[in-house]
Design an enzyme around this catalytic site. Structure first.
Site, PDB file in Angstrom:
ATOM      1  N   ASP A 295       0.864  -1.188   0.000  1.00 42.18           N
ATOM      2  CA  ASP A 295       0.000   0.000   0.000  1.00 42.18           C
ATOM      3  C   ASP A 295       0.895   1.230   0.000  1.00 42.18           C
ATOM      4  OD1 ASP A 295      -2.266   1.845   0.515  1.00 42.18           O
ATOM      5  OD2 ASP A 295      -3.334   0.015   1.021  1.00 42.18           O
ATOM      6  N   HIS A 318       2.479   1.767  -3.174  1.00 39.02           N
ATOM      7  CA  HIS A 318       1.508   2.657  -3.811  1.00 39.02           C
ATOM      8  C   HIS A 318       1.978   4.110  -3.742  1.00 39.02           C
ATOM      9  CE1 HIS A 318      -2.151  -0.296  -3.404  1.00 39.02           C
ATOM     10  NE2 HIS A 318      -1.114  -0.821  -4.034  1.00 39.02           N
TER      11      HIS A 318
END
Length: 621
Positions: A295, A318
């Site tokens: 993430d 991310h």
């Protein structure tokens, strides 16, 4: 004969004491504070050691000059002193001394809690999890207040229970280690924090973990690995942290955080494993760390200000995100964020700002500088339509995004998405976006030359690669609407300033000169208000709605910075008083002049209030 023997014995004892005066000092035992439970004391390198006792000579020798035992120049530590070390940091509380087993199987939770409790009461104490051991502990809250300078040092392996089934049902499954209400605390060590997250990631409720790649319903709470809450002056450094069930490290309600030399790692498809997340936290530095996860590498939530990120390598991940902000129509303020000298590689996003529709507040003062991208999708992304489901409704309110600078952003992008994507709110435009030396090339395939912009305003100091022609110059005409969406928090750095250029342009249309006098003196009148025009009719029609909206917002904000609420009525009274003097006027030019004077007075008052709230000075038009 017996008397002569006694006399000779006494003389021998005196001679020994005279020749070895330091043996007297030896009774005071200079020593360093030892680790709790250690087997043998280790002398401090700075502290003098007592010399070994010298055997008395076989034949007494009288000294040429008698020497009197001296008093030590530095008072020795008395054995009864509970903390005899000169340096208080020498107080080490080894968890092995409190019953820890360290075999990776036994539950060592109690040993850690007991060691913490003892160390908390001692200034500059160290809770030590030594090397060559593996400690398993369950969810624990290490709370303060404690004496300043406390160090939590992990040199071995500190391990969470292995998955949901091993997690004690009585424990919170939303967090593992919590540090609460602490000041001047350091979390460090040469060891490893092991989250054992694999079985949490495999829950059917996780994205794409259900049957046939679906996301199933059911309990999905997973613990954040490490959380700091309501603490100040924190240092986290040198640790290796891996396989967190969810967020690795969260800071909430903290101030003064220094993070350096961390290694954070989990597989690319480990869901919701944000590396470092900060929220309602100010004065943060994140330096020289490596983060690869499933993430956001670093995520910055609402209520954050003065954040400096430098020398970080992200990926796979991310990227670095501001947000998400404004969920459930909430207010969010983020300001003064600097990201420099960062590498982002093999990531789904690069530098991202994400907000939900319906939120309020602002994001301002953001600098991204000297960033190297390696095969990154969405290198530069502003997404004001962020949504995690298909049920999000369109809303007119939005978090205001302004003052974004992208400088020296270079590298390669994944051609599946445009490298630049600025999707701003329909009603609240993004403003003051600056691009300089942005050069992004496709990692594979052909150059994608269609960056996307929607309601985004800014400037290009240098040509960008790929070319971005959708960024609009100047300011939007509807920027006066921004004031309606501003936050209630006086600490938020957004102000009414962005709305003023539009008001200025409109006033110029009516040939009204904008001046910056002191606030008008309040003028009161009697209770009679017959024939008094309303504030709306006192202004030119084109100005009425915008000025009234701005003015009300200014007064609403003024309540939160100590201004008196009745300012609203005072200014309204001032305008009405002017019309009272001219209520019988029939000359159209004088009537128009009266309207212009009313508009000018209100705008000047708005400027004056904005100056006080923003600390900025506005030039005359």
């Amino acid at each position: 004969m017996e008397h002569r023997t006694v006399i000779i014995l006494w003389i021998s004892i005196i001679l020994v004491l005279v020749q070895n005066p330091s043996n007297v000092q030896g009774r005071y035992h200079y020593h360093k504070k030892t680790s709790k439970g250690s087997q043998s004391p280790t002398p401090s390198p700075e502290s003098p050691q007592s010399p070994e006792p010298v055997a008395p000579p076989s034949t007494p020798v009288a000294p040429s000059t008698p020497v009197v035992p001296s008093t030590p120049s530095i008072p020795p530590n008395v054995p009864s002193d509970p903390y005899p070390g000169d340096d208080p940091t020498d107080c080490i509380f080894n968890v092995m001394s409190y019953g820890a087993v360290g075999d990776g199987d036994a539950d060592d939770t109690k040993a850690f809690r007991d060691a913490w409790k003892a160390a908390c009461a001692v200034e500059s104490a160290v809770v030590l999890a030594p090397a060559d051991y593996c400690f398993k502990i369950t969810s624990s809250i290490f709370s303060g207040p404690c004496k300043p300078g406390l160090v939590f040092q992990v040199d071995g392996i500190l391990m969470a229970p292995d998955g949901p089934k091993a997690w004690p049902k009585a424990d919170s499954n939303k967090q593992w280690l919590v540090f609460y209400r602490l000041d001047q605390m350091t979390f460090t060590g040469s060891g490893t924090i092991e989250g054992n997250g694999q079985k949490w990631w495999d829950l059917p409720c996780k994205p794409h973990r259900g049957p046939n790649g679906s996301t199933a319903s059911g309990p999905c709470d997973s613990p954040a690995l490490i959380r700091f809450f309501m603490s100040t002056n924190l240092v986290v450094k040198g640790l290796k942290i891996q396989n967190s069930p969810m967020f690795y490290m969260k800071f909430d309600g903290c101030e003064g955080v220094h993070i350096e030399r961390l290694s954070i790692s989990s597989p690319k498809l480990s869901p919701n494993t944000d590396g470092i997340h900060i929220e309602n936290t100010k004065s943060v530095g994140i330096y020289d760390s490596m983060i690869s996860n499933g993430d956001d590498c670093i995520s910055i939530g609402p209520g954050c200000a003065d954040v400096d990120i430098m020398g970080v390598t992200c990926g796979p991940s991310h990227g670095i995100s501001i947000g998400s902000l404004g969920v459930h129509n909430s207010q969010a303020c983020v300001s003064n964020i600097t990201v420099r000298n960062v590498v982002i590689r093999e990531s789904d996003n690069g530098l991202r700002i994400k907000t939900w529709q319906g939120g309020t507040g602002c994001v301002s003062g953001i600098l991204f500088e000297n960033i190297n991208m390696e095969n990154v999708m969405n290198c530069l992304l502003v997404d004001q339509y962020y949504c995690t489901s298909k049920g999000c409704m369109n809303q007119t309110s939005a978090v205001y995004v302004t003052d974004l600078t992208y400088r020296m952003i270079k590298g390669t992008y994944d051609v599946r998405k445009p490298p630049i994507h600025f999707a701003c709110s329909d009603t609240v435009a993004c403003t003051n976006i600056t691009l300089s030396e942005v050069e992004l090339y496709p990692y594979e395939g052909e150059l994608m030359d269609d960056p996307f912009c929607w309601n985004a305003y800014g400037t290009q100091e240098t040509p960008t690669i790929p070319p971005i022609e959708c960024l609009q110059d100047g300011q939007p005409e509807a920027l006066a609407e921004v004031a309606h969406h501003l936050d209630h928090d006086p600490n938020c750095q957004c102000s009414l300033v962005p709305a003023l250029p539009f008001v200025t342009q409109t006033l110029q249309k009516y040939q009204v000169t904008l001046r910056l006098p002191p606030p008008p003196s309040p003028i009161r009148f009697g209770n009679s208000k017959e024939n008094m025009p309303s504030l709306q009719t006192a202004l030119p029609p084109e100005l009425a709605n915008n000025v009234i909206r701005l003015y009300r917002e200014c007064i609403r904000r003024a309540k939160y910075v100590g201004h008196r609420q009745h300012n609203t009525q005072l200014v309204v009274d001032m305008v009405r008083q002017q019309f009272k003097k001219n209520m019988h006027e029939t000359d159209p030019d004088k009537i128009q002049q009266c309207k212009d004077d009313a508009a000018r007075g209100l705008i000047n008052h708005i400027l004056f209030e904005s100056e006080k709230m923003s600390g900025r000075k506005f030039s005359k038009t």
